[in-house]
Design a protein around this motif. Structure first.
Motif: not given
Length: 710
Positions: A64-67, A84-90, A213-214, A216-219
């Motif tokens: 997902a990070a690459a996408v 703004a990226i919203d990581w809905k419902n985990h 997780t949100a 992990a995506l941030r990092k």
């Protein structure tokens, strides 16, 4: 350094950051009427080959990070100040919203739904509002969303008009297989999304690829964009927010692990984002002066290689990411540098090389997923050569400074070790610190690291004492050339020799104290005879410390037939004597010793000992006679828990005399376990107490052992 417009790095730390959410939407926009449906009534149309969809979309991106990096890049190119990226419902639903230029219905067809749309050829080289050099180049990044989502909905608002469409991947694939254009479904734009910019909603996610997780995506996104230290949004700054919180340098996990950092040219990271006490170096930034190719960024080393591999959320941090125009163009380049020094196991970093993505006559050298470069391009060759040279320089500085830094830390934690260093002659102290720092810097297995490092420190101290002795002897040799020695000149040599010998003895003595303790334990607990046999055989000095250097050819649990090949022990009548001796060894003086052990609880009679002892004595004597050995001095020793039993109504003195007479024919005697232990403890404790230097080293070793247990 002059900040680049929209990407300045030396201003934002003092500026008010962008809001952590997308701008407030205007009043709901009316649907667009600018584009009439086609003859079949379709507002949107998409044409793409199935092999292209699979190769450049569904199968090209694995996480997902690459996408989301592709969507962030598109938002940047659209002159957004915030995505703004919203990581809905985990992570079961992902919403990516930007406040950029937005797209009309015509532009959705011509740009978003057209695979291979090249904005640099049709729209110019920079964005219209903030004049940002475009990140995107191939026009295929939009296909990345199909690798993690089965349903993709796009809402876009421009000039107060909103449009929406929805793509179902199974239906798209079915249309492609039928050789027909795919027509995304027109959808109404919800009020909350009817605002300037574009919103992309990803649903029906492929969880194996979107399993983040949100946090992990941030990092991971924090490592993929050079947009973490920007100008304010009103001046063209660009921010990435996940769940309404901006990504910042604090999300760069590798920065927290750094011990040393090398920065290219005048470009600098703010000191507050780096660990306290980090050591900073400069590196040149010019790759080619004739072409004007330069780099920015940094490389750094962690204290341990495992510091770069243990973060499950951020992924492996052990690589150098190469960026061009603020986004990744090469995920890792270390393996391309032909660099084999150990330095490479500790390094991470980010190198910004915009010349890898030049317009005009230069071709595109990035692969479709922007994770690798075409390696035979002159720019790539020049960058690799430049980085290899930078690595060599950084590695040399690291090798020089790292032991000193590690030594400083270790000496602060171990006062006894610091005292030992300060007690060295002035000319040896720096070398001692280097030795300690080198040991402290070694990469060891995490499970046994503390114990292994304590052992290495102990060995290092003892080895250094010996090296110090050699160094002092060499100095004395030079003094002799100058005209002879004075008594004062001899003292350093004697002191060093004493320290070395004491150090060696301390190591031996400490191991012997442990052996004595173990011996006491197994005898008192009445362990099996084989356990006692083995321990005593391994530590014959327990019987008599003077024997240890003179004993040769020791055997344990030896069958009489194995004493010498082809020879059998014979009794007076010529019959073979059979049996098994517990322990047998010979001394360099020619004496042969047979040791027979009984369990601590056993109560043999002196007659039992005489019978067994004479049997083994005669057997060994027979073998030695057949070998025509003149050295037939044989001694038999019995190790018992209590004295052997003698006839009743016998006084102690008479009993001792009786035992002596019964064992005299075999040069026999007995010793008690407790006496062995007490004698050994007394002998070695007496030596320790007699040597001040040994006691000092013993305290040092004890402090290191305590650190090991902690």
């Amino acid at each position: 350094m002059t900040p680049r417009r929209g990407r300045g790095r030396n201003v934002a730390a003092r500026q008010k950051p962008a809001a952590s959410a997308a701008p407030e939407p205007p009043a709901a926009a009316a649907p667009s009427a600018e584009l009439l449906p086609d003859d079949d009534g379709h507002l949107y149309s998409m044409t793409v080959d199935l092999s292209v969809l699979e190769a450049l979309g569904i199968n090209l991106y694995s996480n997902a990070a690459a996408v989301l990096s592709e969507l962030v890049a598109n938002a940047y190119d659209a002159d957004s100040t915030l995505v703004a990226i919203d990581w809905k419902n985990h992570g079961s639903k992902v919403v990516v919203a930007d406040d950029g230029a937005g797209m009309t219905r015509q532009e959705l067809n011509d740009r978003f739904l057209k695979v291979g749309y090249k904005k640099r050829l049709t729209e110019g080289l920079v964005s219209p509002r903030w004049e940002r050099p475009y990140m995107g180049r191939k026009g295929i990044g939009k296909l990345s969303v199909f690798s993690i989502a089965e349903t993709v909905t796009v809402y876009s608002t421009k000039d107060q008009t909103s449009n929406g469409l929805q793509i179902k991947v199974p239906a798209l694939e079915e249309a492609i297989r039928a050789g027909e254009p795919y027509h995304p479904l027109p959808v109404n734009v919800p009020k909350e999304y009817a605002r300037r910019g574009t919103v992309i909603v990803l649903e029906d996610l492929k969880h194996k690829r979107a399993d983040l997780t949100a946090t992990a995506l941030r990092k991971r996104l924090a490592r993929r964009f050079d947009v973490l230290h920007q100008t304010p949004p009103e001046e063209g700054g660009f921010y990435i927010a996940i769940d309404a919180k901006n990504i910042t340098y604090a999300d760069r996990q590798e920065l927290k692990k750094l011990e040393f950092v090398w920065e290219f040219g005048e470009d600098r990271m703010p000191g507050e984002v780096l660990p306290t006490g980090i050591t900073r170096f400069d590196l040149p930034d010019t790759v080619s002066s004739s072409e004007g190719w330069k780099v920015r960024g940094w490389i750094g080393t962690a204290r341990r290689p495992t510091d770069l591999t243990d973060d499950e959320e951020a992924g492996s941090l052990k690589n150098i990411i190469v960026l061009a125009r603020g986004r990744p163009i090469q995920e890792g380049i270390i393996e391309k540098l032909d660099f084999s020094r150990i330095f490479g196991n500790y390094v991470t970093g980010q190198v910004e090389a915009d010349f890898l993505d030049l317009d005009g006559d230069y071709g595109d050298i990035a692969t479709s997923d922007r994770q690798r470069l075409i390696e035979d391009d002159e720019r790539v060759i020049a960058l690799q050569k430049f980085l290899r040279e930078a690595f060599v320089k950084a590695s040399d500085q690291w090798s020089e400074h790292r032991p000193k830094k590690e030594a400083q830390d270790v000496l602060g934690r171990f006062p006894a070790l610091k005292d030992w260093v300060e007690a060295r002659p002035t000319g040896q102290q720096e070398a001692a610190k280097t030795m300690i720092g080198t040991i402290a810097a070694l990469a060891l297995e995490k499970k046994t690291e503390a114990a292994d490092r304590a052992t290495l420190f102990r060995s290092g101290v003892l080895a250094f004492e010996r090296i110090g002795l050699r160094d002092t002897a060499a100095q004395l040799g030079r003094l002799e050339e100058l005209g002879g020695l004075q008594a004062a000149d001899l003292l350093p040599l004697l002191g060093s020799q004493e320290a070395y010998e004491a150090g060696l003895w301390v190591d031996i003595l400490r191991s012997r104290v442990e052996a004595i303790s173990t011996f006491r334990s197994i005898t008192r607990s009445d362990e099996k005879e084989k356990v006692v046999h083995k321990h005593l055989f391994d530590n014959l000095w327990l019987l008599d410390a003077s024997w240890e250097r003179a004993s040769v050819g020791g055997k344990m649990e030896e069958n009489l037939r194995d004493i010498h090949p082809g020879l059998f022990a014979r009794g007076e009548q010529g019959d073979e004597i059979t049996g098994r001796i517990d322990i047998r060894y010979a001394t360099s003086s020619g004496r042969h010793v047979i040791v027979e052990l009984k369990r601590s609880s056993a109560r043999p009679t002196v007659t039992d000992l005489q019978t067994q002892g004479l049997k083994y004595f005669n057997a060994l004597d027979s073998i030695l006679e057949q070998r025509q050995r003149p050295d037939r001095d044989i001694e038999v020793i019995f190790v018992l828990g209590t004295p052997p039993r003698t006839p009743t109504k016998t006084s102690r003195q008479t009993a001792d005399e009786h035992i002596h007479d019964m064992l005299k024919g075999m040069n026999g005697r007995y010793v008690l376990y407790e006496a062995l232990i007490n004698n050994a403890e007394h002998q070695y404790q007496e030596y320790l107490e007699a040597s001040d230097k040994a006691r000092d080293l013993d305290k040092l070793m004890a402090s290191l052992d305590q650190a090991e247990s902690e």
